[in-house]
Write a protein that holds these residues in place. Structure first.
Motif, short mmCIF file in Angstrom:
data_model
loop_
_atom_site.label_atom_id
_atom_site.label_comp_id
_atom_site.label_asym_id
_atom_site.label_seq_id
_atom_site.Cartn_x
_atom_site.Cartn_y
_atom_site.Cartn_z
N ARG A 1 -11.77 -45.74 -21.16
CA ARG A 1 -11.97 -45.13 -22.48
C ARG A 1 -10.88 -45.57 -23.43
O ARG A 1 -9.74 -45.79 -23.02
CB ARG A 1 -11.94 -43.61 -22.37
CG ARG A 1 -13.10 -43.05 -21.57
CD ARG A 1 -13.00 -41.53 -21.44
NE ARG A 1 -14.16 -40.98 -20.75
CZ ARG A 1 -14.24 -40.82 -19.44
NH1 ARG A 1 -13.25 -41.19 -18.67
NH2 ARG A 1 -15.33 -40.31 -18.89
N LEU A 2 -11.22 -45.64 -24.70
CA LEU A 2 -10.22 -45.92 -25.73
C LEU A 2 -9.32 -44.71 -25.87
O LEU A 2 -9.79 -43.57 -25.84
CB LEU A 2 -10.89 -46.21 -27.07
CG LEU A 2 -11.63 -47.53 -27.20
CD1 LEU A 2 -12.35 -47.59 -28.54
CD2 LEU A 2 -10.67 -48.70 -27.07
N VAL A 3 -8.04 -44.96 -26.03
CA VAL A 3 -7.10 -43.88 -26.36
C VAL A 3 -7.10 -43.78 -27.88
O VAL A 3 -6.83 -44.76 -28.57
CB VAL A 3 -5.69 -44.21 -25.82
CG1 VAL A 3 -4.69 -43.14 -26.26
CG2 VAL A 3 -5.72 -44.34 -24.30
N THR A 4 -7.43 -42.61 -28.40
CA THR A 4 -7.56 -42.44 -29.85
C THR A 4 -6.49 -41.55 -30.46
O THR A 4 -6.30 -41.59 -31.66
CB THR A 4 -8.95 -41.88 -30.21
OG1 THR A 4 -9.14 -40.64 -29.52
CG2 THR A 4 -10.05 -42.86 -29.80
N HIS B 1 -5.32 -51.86 -29.83
CA HIS B 1 -6.04 -50.79 -29.14
C HIS B 1 -5.43 -50.57 -27.76
O HIS B 1 -4.94 -51.49 -27.12
CB HIS B 1 -7.52 -51.13 -28.98
CG HIS B 1 -8.25 -51.15 -30.30
ND1 HIS B 1 -8.65 -50.01 -30.93
CD2 HIS B 1 -8.64 -52.17 -31.08
CE1 HIS B 1 -9.25 -50.32 -32.06
NE2 HIS B 1 -9.26 -51.63 -32.17
N VAL B 2 -5.51 -49.32 -27.33
CA VAL B 2 -5.04 -48.93 -26.01
C VAL B 2 -6.23 -48.39 -25.23
O VAL B 2 -7.04 -47.63 -25.76
CB VAL B 2 -3.93 -47.86 -26.10
CG1 VAL B 2 -3.51 -47.40 -24.71
CG2 VAL B 2 -2.73 -48.39 -26.88
N VAL B 3 -6.32 -48.80 -23.98
CA VAL B 3 -7.42 -48.40 -23.11
C VAL B 3 -6.84 -47.72 -21.88
O VAL B 3 -5.85 -48.18 -21.31
CB VAL B 3 -8.27 -49.63 -22.71
CG1 VAL B 3 -9.32 -49.26 -21.71
CG2 VAL B 3 -8.89 -50.26 -23.94
N ARG B 4 -7.47 -46.62 -21.48
CA ARG B 4 -7.07 -45.89 -20.27
C ARG B 4 -8.18 -46.00 -19.24
O ARG B 4 -9.34 -45.72 -19.54
CB ARG B 4 -6.84 -44.42 -20.60
CG ARG B 4 -6.59 -43.56 -19.34
CD ARG B 4 -6.46 -42.08 -19.66
NE ARG B 4 -5.19 -41.84 -20.33
CZ ARG B 4 -5.07 -41.34 -21.55
NH1 ARG B 4 -6.14 -41.00 -22.25
NH2 ARG B 4 -3.88 -41.14 -22.08
#
Length: 165
Positions: A116-119, A141-144
């Motif tokens: 999931r994208l970290v928002t 963008h950061v993804v977890r």
């Protein structure tokens, strides 16, 4: 053919070329040990679906509370997949390993789960401080990845007759 490729790989990296022909055995490791191993290396491969086919990309990562964190860019297929799915995430696999081509020992770990994208802006800023991309591409963008299934194996030398396995 594979032995010739392995020989060239070893020679190109300046390792000894004598082939270790001792027996090897694959041993499963616990999910906890697999995560520890994954956290001991800086690079892995994220595997996801693109145009209905599996795709793998090398990325650097950090572990945070057993989640795998990576950074990516706006045009990345992974970002668009996560957005199209309404923020629910997309199933991915994450693989990392450390295999010695001379001794033919090491380990491999695969973590499978939702990406999931970290928002949250504070979390994004925190991860951007923790994780610096290796390429000069702007990774905004950061993804977890929250693993649901974690498997790992060690390839170990087996004491014995030293014969070919």
């Amino acid at each position: 053919m594979r032995d010739e490729a392995a020989r060239r790989f070893v020679e190109a990296r300046g390792h000894r070329t004598a082939r270790d022909t001792g027996r090897r055995r694959s041993v499963d490791v616990s999910p906890e040990e697999a995560l520890r191993l994954l956290g001991s290396v800086p690079v892995g491969r994220i595997i996801f679906t693109r145009h209905a086919l599996p795709t793998a990309r090398p990325v650097n990562h950090v572990l945070d509370n057993d989640d795998i964190i990576i950074r990516t860019h706006e045009r990345a297929a992974l970002v668009s997949h996560a957005r199209q799915n309404g923020g629910h995430g997309v199933v991915v696999a994450y693989e990392a390993d450390d295999i010695d081509p001379v001794s033919r020992t090491g380990w491999s770990v695969v973590a499978t789960g939702y990406c999931r994208l970290v928002t949250d802006p504070e979390q994004v800023a925190r991860y951007q401080e923790m994780l610096h991309p290796w390429s000069d591409q702007h990774m905004d963008h950061v993804v977890r990845i929250r693993p649901d299934l974690i498997t790992g194996v060690r390839l170990i030398a087996v004491a014995g007759d030293g014969g070919e396995s």
